[in-house]
Design an enzyme around this catalytic site. Sequence first.
Site, PDB file in Angstrom:
ATOM      1  N   GLU A   1       0.829  -1.210   0.000  1.00 44.26           N
ATOM      2  CA  GLU A   1       0.000   0.000   0.000  1.00 44.26           C
ATOM      3  C   GLU A   1       0.870   1.269   0.000  1.00 44.26           C
ATOM      4  O   GLU A   1       0.460   2.321  -0.475  1.00 44.26           O
ATOM      5  CB  GLU A   1      -0.921  -0.006   1.225  1.00 44.26           C
ATOM      6  CG  GLU A   1      -2.272   0.611   0.983  1.00 44.26           C
ATOM      7  CD  GLU A   1      -3.232   0.459   2.156  1.00 44.26           C
ATOM      8  OE1 GLU A   1      -2.815   0.594   3.318  1.00 44.26           O
ATOM      9  OE2 GLU A   1      -4.420   0.205   1.907  1.00 44.26           O
TER      10      GLU A   1
ATOM     11  N   HIS B   1       6.673 -27.104  -0.913  1.00 43.05           N
ATOM     12  CA  HIS B   1       6.000 -28.222  -1.581  1.00 43.05           C
ATOM     13  C   HIS B   1       4.930 -27.728  -2.542  1.00 43.05           C
ATOM     14  O   HIS B   1       4.121 -28.511  -3.029  1.00 43.05           O
ATOM     15  CB  HIS B   1       5.411 -29.167  -0.531  1.00 43.05           C
ATOM     16  CG  HIS B   1       6.470 -29.768   0.351  1.00 43.05           C
ATOM     17  ND1 HIS B   1       6.949 -31.046   0.181  1.00 43.05           N
ATOM     18  CD2 HIS B   1       7.182 -29.232   1.367  1.00 43.05           C
ATOM     19  CE1 HIS B   1       7.894 -31.286   1.074  1.00 43.05           C
ATOM     20  NE2 HIS B   1       8.064 -30.194   1.808  1.00 43.05           N
TER      21      HIS B   1
ATOM     22  N   LYS C   1     -14.251   0.936  -4.068  1.00 39.36           N
ATOM     23  CA  LYS C   1     -15.325   1.355  -3.159  1.00 39.36           C
ATOM     24  C   LYS C   1     -16.362   2.189  -3.923  1.00 39.36           C
ATOM     25  O   LYS C   1     -17.560   2.017  -3.740  1.00 39.36           O
ATOM     26  CB  LYS C   1     -14.757   2.200  -2.009  1.00 39.36           C
ATOM     27  CG  LYS C   1     -13.916   1.419  -1.028  1.00 39.36           C
ATOM     28  CD  LYS C   1     -13.473   2.320   0.119  1.00 39.36           C
ATOM     29  CE  LYS C   1     -12.374   1.670   0.923  1.00 39.36           C
ATOM     30  NZ  LYS C   1     -11.720   2.589   1.837  1.00 39.36           N
TER      31      LYS C   1
HETATM   32  O1  PA5 Z   1      -3.837   1.417   5.930  1.00 40.34           O
HETATM   33  C1  PA5 Z   1      -4.968   1.885   5.802  1.00 40.34           C
HETATM   34  O2  PA5 Z   1      -5.167   3.095   5.862  1.00 40.34           O
HETATM   35  C2  PA5 Z   1      -6.164   0.987   5.555  1.00 40.34           C
HETATM   36  O3  PA5 Z   1      -5.802  -0.349   5.529  1.00 40.34           O
HETATM   37  C3  PA5 Z   1      -7.183   1.201   6.658  1.00 40.34           C
HETATM   38  O4  PA5 Z   1      -6.592   0.928   7.894  1.00 40.34           O
HETATM   39  C4  PA5 Z   1      -8.397   0.303   6.461  1.00 40.34           C
HETATM   40  O5  PA5 Z   1      -8.983   0.575   5.222  1.00 40.34           O
HETATM   41  C5  PA5 Z   1      -9.408   0.507   7.562  1.00 40.34           C
HETATM   42  O6  PA5 Z   1      -9.841   1.833   7.619  1.00 40.34           O
HETATM   43  P1  PA5 Z   1     -10.609   2.377   8.883  1.00 40.34           P
HETATM   44  O7  PA5 Z   1      -9.736   2.246  10.057  1.00 40.34           O
HETATM   45  O8  PA5 Z   1     -10.943   3.795   8.561  1.00 40.34           O
HETATM   46  O9  PA5 Z   1     -11.860   1.528   9.040  1.00 40.34           O
END
Ligand code: PA5
Length: 432
Positions: free
Chosen positions: A285, A306, A420
């Site tokens: 990310e 394996h 989303k």
């Molecule tokens: O790293 C990130 O920002 C995401 O993985 C969020 O943590 C994830 O989408 C969850 O978001 P939130 O804490 O707003 O529910």
Amino acid sequence: MITLDINKVFGFIPEKQIFDRAKAAESVNIELENGTGKGNDFLGWLHLPSSVTEAMLNEIQKTADDLRAQCEAVVIIGIGGSYLGAKAVIDAISGSFDNLSNKKPLIVYAGHQIGEDYLHELSEFLKGKSFGIINISKSGTTTEPALAFRLLKKQLENTIGIDNARKRIIAVTDKARGALRTLATKEGYKTFVIPDDVGGRFSVLTPVGLLPIAVAGINIRQLVSGAVEMEKATGKNIPFAKNPAAIYAVVRNELYKHGKKTEILANFNPKLHYVAEWWKQLYGESEGKENKGIFTAAVDFTTDLHSMGQWIQEGERSIFETVLSVARCRYTVEVPEDKDDLDGLNYLAGKRVDYINKMAELGTQQAHVAGGVPNIRIEIPELNEYYLGQLLYFFERACGISGYLLGVNPFDQPGVEAYKKNMFALLKKPGC
Ligand code: PA5
């Protein structure tokens, strides 16, 4: 201290090429600390370990102890950065069969996917058990955790009544904004704050990770102390040659330039499976943007030798491997002698199982390097809270440096909104 070994990279890129990048790495490390780089409003994680206060740790511990005393099961609700860090530490430190034994509380997870059957089965599992909920969401509107929370909150309220349910629900969320903050205020839930300047994937050392980890009976003070040690060892005044995070960041970037587009994090201890899941998110990310970035993959060895072992040995030569190796096991198991020796294992009688695992690791390293896969090795002296704290911070720091070396903003994630938007349109969400 955890240690980094890059000797098995030099057959692919010369040592000099790596050390030629020393100045660049030192300078982006300074940029991180001075807050002059991209995404500088999300650098709260940088000095998080050394700024966790005793009061904060006490408050987290007290809340965790209260939940532990009241609950047979605790449901941790969250997704992505709001759950992977806690899951990584809890799985790495807990006994492999804790959730199948009588140990209390059982730790279960929800809101990390949208499985209807999973939610039904979880609800059935919780029937007749005293349970609590830790709901973790910075935005408070993420679909997966919001769905799970709505269902489980109702179940808890129907079982023990609204007033009692309020005492068993903890919210970890933004200090002022968001739907979960509003709900927590309305219902009077105990809350913990996710700092504004810490993104989800860097939040394991905030209450996002520390509260569930403490509820699982794991020593959060040791975890934080390990991270403090690594914060010092990777600071802006540490020269490149002594800074493991800077070296790791440079090596992976040089390998990437050399055509190694996928990094496989391999472990030889199944308890590290979710550390790899956490790592995958952290780097994937942070760096996968602007049409660049190393693809992060993970394998559990020897299990995956394996299966994916074939691909790693002989598939497209676009990969490198980073191996997490635990030096000392917690327990001792020796191979027993067998009078018939039908399985031919008597040659190992009296040897520890971990010795066999270590030889598998060495043999794998030799084979993969010979097969064209550069190898980075990270050794963890023991799988305990202290060294895990070091490892988590090491990866975070290296990720910041690595992202800057790559030239991206490692602290945003614009790409996760695309699906989303489509999903909300398909679901006919009002306003979308
Ligand atoms: O790293 C990130 O920002 C995401 O993985 C969020 O943590 C994830 O989408 C969850 O978001 P939130 O804490 O707003 O529910």
